[in-house]
Write a protein that holds these residues in place. Structure first.
Motif, PDB file in Angstrom:
ATOM      1  N   VAL A  99      14.651 -21.356  22.906  1.00 55.33           N
ATOM      2  CA  VAL A  99      13.890 -20.273  22.515  1.00 55.33           C
ATOM      3  C   VAL A  99      13.754 -19.338  23.738  1.00 55.33           C
ATOM      4  N   ASP A 100      13.511 -20.022  24.695  1.00 52.11           N
ATOM      5  CA  ASP A 100      13.142 -19.301  26.006  1.00 52.11           C
ATOM      6  C   ASP A 100      14.313 -18.485  26.483  1.00 52.11           C
ATOM      7  N   GLY A 101      15.551 -19.405  26.475  1.00 55.06           N
ATOM      8  CA  GLY A 101      16.906 -18.585  26.960  1.00 55.06           C
ATOM      9  C   GLY A 101      17.035 -17.446  25.973  1.00 55.06           C
ATOM     10  N   THR A 102      16.863 -17.694  24.580  1.00 55.95           N
ATOM     11  CA  THR A 102      17.253 -16.599  23.553  1.00 55.95           C
ATOM     12  C   THR A 102      16.163 -15.224  23.946  1.00 55.95           C
ATOM     13  N   LEU A 103      14.820 -15.381  24.162  1.00 54.37           N
ATOM     14  CA  LEU A 103      14.003 -14.300  24.537  1.00 54.37           C
ATOM     15  C   LEU A 103      14.547 -13.503  25.559  1.00 54.37           C
ATOM     16  N   ARG A 104      15.035 -14.333  26.516  1.00 55.76           N
ATOM     17  CA  ARG A 104      15.732 -13.698  27.844  1.00 55.76           C
ATOM     18  C   ARG A 104      16.963 -12.961  27.479  1.00 55.76           C
ATOM     19  N   ALA A 105      17.671 -13.539  26.847  1.00 57.91           N
ATOM     20  CA  ALA A 105      19.061 -12.787  26.315  1.00 57.91           C
ATOM     21  C   ALA A 105      18.652 -11.578  25.464  1.00 57.91           C
ATOM     22  N   VAL A 106      17.837 -11.680  24.731  1.00 55.98           N
ATOM     23  CA  VAL A 106      17.284 -10.516  24.068  1.00 55.98           C
ATOM     24  C   VAL A 106      16.936  -9.325  24.542  1.00 55.98           C
ATOM     25  N   LEU A 107      15.777  -9.601  25.761  1.00 55.69           N
ATOM     26  CA  LEU A 107      15.414  -8.573  26.552  1.00 55.69           C
ATOM     27  C   LEU A 107      16.413  -8.177  27.336  1.00 55.69           C
ATOM     28  N   GLY A 108      17.290  -8.960  27.703  1.00 54.76           N
ATOM     29  CA  GLY A 108      18.586  -8.368  28.868  1.00 54.76           C
ATOM     30  C   GLY A 108      19.447  -7.502  27.851  1.00 54.76           C
ATOM     31  N   HIS A 109      19.917  -7.938  26.898  1.00 52.95           N
ATOM     32  CA  HIS A 109      20.955  -7.183  26.085  1.00 52.95           C
ATOM     33  C   HIS A 109      20.515  -6.315  25.036  1.00 52.95           C
ATOM     34  N   LYS A 110      19.290  -6.432  24.537  1.00 51.70           N
ATOM     35  CA  LYS A 110      18.927  -5.537  23.504  1.00 51.70           C
ATOM     36  C   LYS A 110      20.083  -5.470  22.373  1.00 51.70           C
ATOM     37  N   PRO A 111      20.440  -6.700  21.659  1.00 52.66           N
ATOM     38  CA  PRO A 111      21.502  -6.708  20.803  1.00 52.66           C
ATOM     39  C   PRO A 111      21.124  -6.100  19.373  1.00 52.66           C
ATOM     40  N   ASP A 112      22.156  -5.597  18.684  1.00 60.52           N
ATOM     41  CA  ASP A 112      21.880  -5.117  17.278  1.00 60.52           C
ATOM     42  C   ASP A 112      21.305  -6.467  16.395  1.00 60.52           C
ATOM     43  N   VAL A 113      21.737  -7.581  16.553  1.00 61.96           N
ATOM     44  CA  VAL A 113      21.345  -8.681  15.634  1.00 61.96           C
ATOM     45  C   VAL A 113      21.212  -9.743  16.825  1.00 61.96           C
ATOM     46  N   LEU A 114      20.162 -10.777  16.383  1.00 60.97           N
ATOM     47  CA  LEU A 114      20.040 -12.044  16.906  1.00 60.97           C
ATOM     48  C   LEU A 114      20.374 -12.891  15.876  1.00 60.97           C
ATOM     49  N   VAL A 115      21.425 -13.931  16.048  1.00 60.23           N
ATOM     50  CA  VAL A 115      21.488 -14.989  15.082  1.00 60.23           C
ATOM     51  C   VAL A 115      20.831 -16.183  15.543  1.00 60.23           C
ATOM     52  N   LEU A 116      19.965 -16.561  15.082  1.00 60.87           N
ATOM     53  CA  LEU A 116      18.770 -17.759  15.350  1.00 60.87           C
ATOM     54  C   LEU A 116      18.675 -18.960  14.831  1.00 60.87           C
ATOM     55  N   ASP A 117      19.016 -20.095  15.406  1.00 57.11           N
ATOM     56  CA  ASP A 117      18.897 -21.557  14.505  1.00 57.11           C
ATOM     57  C   ASP A 117      17.354 -21.650  14.495  1.00 57.11           C
ATOM     58  N   LEU A 118      16.978 -22.098  13.444  1.00 58.20           N
ATOM     59  CA  LEU A 118      15.661 -22.163  13.075  1.00 58.20           C
ATOM     60  C   LEU A 118      14.823 -23.396  13.825  1.00 58.20           C
ATOM     61  N   ASN A 119      15.933 -24.261  14.422  1.00 57.83           N
ATOM     62  CA  ASN A 119      15.156 -25.618  15.122  1.00 57.83           C
ATOM     63  C   ASN A 119      15.813 -25.670  16.425  1.00 57.83           C
ATOM     64  N   MET A 120      15.132 -25.065  17.538  1.00 58.73           N
ATOM     65  CA  MET A 120      15.580 -25.084  18.823  1.00 58.73           C
ATOM     66  C   MET A 120      14.220 -25.623  19.783  1.00 58.73           C
ATOM     67  N   PRO A 121      14.640 -25.996  20.982  1.00 59.30           N
ATOM     68  CA  PRO A 121      13.499 -26.548  21.850  1.00 59.30           C
ATOM     69  C   PRO A 121      13.039 -25.144  22.452  1.00 59.30           C
TER      70      PRO A 121
END
Length: 213
Positions: A38-60
């Motif tokens: 999840v932490d890496g996901t938020l960093r990636a979203v902040l860095g890339h500002k993608p149109d869509v995030l495909v997110l697994d519901l069960n991540m550390p």
């Protein structure tokens, strides 16, 4: 047609690789980053500002995936989240949509549904697995809202905190001093017997406080 830029988040590398092939092979779709927590996901979203995030519901991570959805909306308001999961319980779909997700796709149906969900989400539309949608409609909704001893102002403070705002930002939006926000937050935590931000986010999600966020 502009390219749909995607951040792909799943804690299993093999699954990510397969999804990257599936999505990357579609015309007009590009996977710009991947994350395994999840932490890496938020960093990636902040860095890339993608149109869509495909997110697994069960991540550390520091937050759960469900708790991260409103954080994504705060960090990158134009990013739509599509949840990809093995969770067939309609209540998880309800919580995901309440948190701000635009799509809910089961992994077993990813080949047939994920691309459509991504395209719809990028276009501002919602996608829900059809079988889950039918079960969700038939399932009685759990009572929403805070308990009677949480005031309207406290509920609003809680909602903004759950969306990821700092005490100062909450004060600015509600025209309150930071000290007053801190007092409200202390009262909220005392009344609900909650101590961490993650617990506050979960409470707000479970009680429908983010429905109109």
């Amino acid at each position: 047609m502009s390219t749909i830029r995607i951040v792909l988040a799943d804690d299993h590398q093999v699954v990510r690789a397969g999804l990257a092939l599936l999505l990357g092979g579609e015309e007009g779709i590009e996977v710009v980053a991947q994350a395994g927590d999840v932490d890496g996901t938020l960093r990636a979203v902040l860095g890339h500002k993608p149109d869509v995030l495909v997110l697994d519901l069960n991540m550390p991570g520091t937050l759960t995936s469900l708790e991260a959805i409103p954080q994504v909306r705060t960090k990158s308001p134009l990013t739509a989240t599509v949840v990809l999961t093995m969770q067939e319980d309609p209540e998880y779909a309800r919580r995901s949509l309440r948190a701000g997700a635009m799509g809910y796709v089961l992994k077993e149906s990813a080949d047939a549904e994920l691309v459509e969900a991504v395209r719809r989400a990028a276009d501002g539309q919602t996608y829900l697995n059809p079988s889950l949608g039918a079960r969700l409609v038939a399932m009685p909704e759990k009572p929403a809202g805070p308990p009677g001893d949480l005031s309207g102002r406290e509920a609003e403070v809680l909602r903004l905190l759950a969306l990821g705002h700092t005490n100062a930002e909450v004060g600015e939006q509600l025209f309150l001093s930071v000290r007053t926000v801190e007092t409200h937050r202390a009262h909220i935590q005392q009344k609900l017997s909650l101590t961490t931000r993650a617990e506050l986010v979960r409470y707000a999600l479970d009680h429908g406080l983010l429905d109109d966020a």
